[in-house]
Design an enzyme around this catalytic site. Structure first.
Site, PDB file in Angstrom:
ATOM      1  N   LYS A   1       0.849  -1.197   0.000  1.00 13.54           N
ATOM      2  CA  LYS A   1       0.000   0.000   0.000  1.00 13.54           C
ATOM      3  C   LYS A   1       0.882   1.244   0.000  1.00 13.54           C
ATOM      4  O   LYS A   1       1.799   1.367   0.817  1.00 13.54           O
ATOM      5  CB  LYS A   1      -0.915   0.003   1.228  1.00 13.54           C
ATOM      6  CG  LYS A   1      -1.972  -1.096   1.173  1.00 13.54           C
ATOM      7  CD  LYS A   1      -2.752  -1.190   2.454  1.00 13.54           C
ATOM      8  CE  LYS A   1      -3.670  -0.024   2.652  1.00 13.54           C
ATOM      9  NZ  LYS A   1      -4.424  -0.148   3.937  1.00 13.54           N
TER      10      LYS A   1
HETATM   11  C1  E4P Z   1      -7.588   0.780   4.403  1.00 21.82           C
HETATM   12  O1  E4P Z   1      -6.876   0.872   3.411  1.00 21.82           O
HETATM   13  C2  E4P Z   1      -7.703   1.924   5.309  1.00 21.82           C
HETATM   14  O2  E4P Z   1      -6.441   2.133   5.844  1.00 21.82           O
HETATM   15  C3  E4P Z   1      -8.722   1.702   6.386  1.00 21.82           C
HETATM   16  O3  E4P Z   1      -9.829   1.003   5.891  1.00 21.82           O
HETATM   17  C4  E4P Z   1      -9.157   2.983   7.050  1.00 21.82           C
HETATM   18  O4  E4P Z   1     -10.239   2.688   7.890  1.00 21.82           O
HETATM   19  P1  E4P Z   1     -10.720   3.676   9.057  1.00 21.82           P
HETATM   20  O5  E4P Z   1     -11.258   4.901   8.405  1.00 21.82           O
HETATM   21  O6  E4P Z   1     -11.755   2.894   9.780  1.00 21.82           O
HETATM   22  O7  E4P Z   1      -9.503   3.964   9.888  1.00 21.82           O
END
Ligand code: E4P
Length: 224
Positions: A86
């Protein structure tokens, strides 16, 4: 739509993976911080639960392209298998994604709040692009609409990148994107459980069990 678990709690991942049709796990530095454990120790445990085929998405943490590329090399070396790195969808990130794509390392562009971030990430070669549905909603915009727009941009421009919708707070948000046929959604365990948490379902099953017991005195076809 592929369905992934957005968590790093090993016990929860094991439970959800056992019961639900899951395609992989996503993490981010905040999710890993919640575990309170060394990141690669947790990630390797998650990989051993999944086996090599399901996806594991792990975030680079460096702030510039060179550092992100180094992080990516380290992530794929430590976590072999179907692993995606990522990378935030910002200029340093696009530079890193372009280089990693040339090297054959697959990336997931993350921290996406706008359709044009998704477009640039896809043009850079990202395999997935992750808009943050609930965080966008909390800013007073429409997270589902942003995700749909990014999905449409990919389709209309013949870009092979898949949407990986993230940051869900309820099953209705998941349903909306499932109905739209986006590539993937990554969802926390509690929200996955919420997809089938329904008193009417439980009640229907209890009635079937009671009726069968009344008819046969048994609780299983195998005991007849
Ligand atoms: C995934 O890529 C994100 O980092 C994650 O889903 C963010 O989620 P949140 O808004 O619940 O922290």
């Amino acid at each position: 739509m592929e369905l992934l678990i957005d968590d790093a709690n090993v016990a929860e991942i094991q439970r959800i993976y056992e019961f639900y049709p899951i395609d992989g796990v996503t993490t981010n530095p905040s999710i890993l911080a919640k575990s309170g454990r060394p990141p690669f120790e947790v990630l390797k445990e998650i990989r051993s639960i999944l086996g090599t085929e399901p996806q594991l998405h792990v975030q680079a943490v460096a702030g510039d392209a060179e550092g992100m590329i180094e992080d990516a090399h380290c992530i794929v070396k430590e976590l072999p298998g179907n692993t995606f790195v990522k990378i935030p969808a910002v200029p340093e990130g696009f530079k890193a994604i372009k280089q990693l794509t040339k090297e054959g390392i697959r990336t997931t562009a993350t921290a996406i709040y706008t359709p044009l971030q998704g477009f640039l990430a896809a043009k850079s070669g990202a395999s997935y692009a992750a808009p943050y549905i609930n965080r966008i909603d909390n800013m007073g915009y429409d997270g589902i609409a942003v995700a749909r727009t990014i999905h449409d941009i990919f389709q209309q421009n013949g870009l092979p990148t898949k949407l990986l919708a993230a940051s869900f707070k309820n099953s209705q948000q998941v349903l909306e994107l499932c109905r739209y046929g986006v590539g993937a959604s990554t969802v926390a365990p509690a929200v996955i459980d919420g997809m089938v948490n329904n008193a009417a379902i439980d009640s229907a099953i209890r009635v079937f069990e009671a009726d069968f017991r009344e008819l046969t005195g048994q609780d299983s076809m195998s005991k007849l």
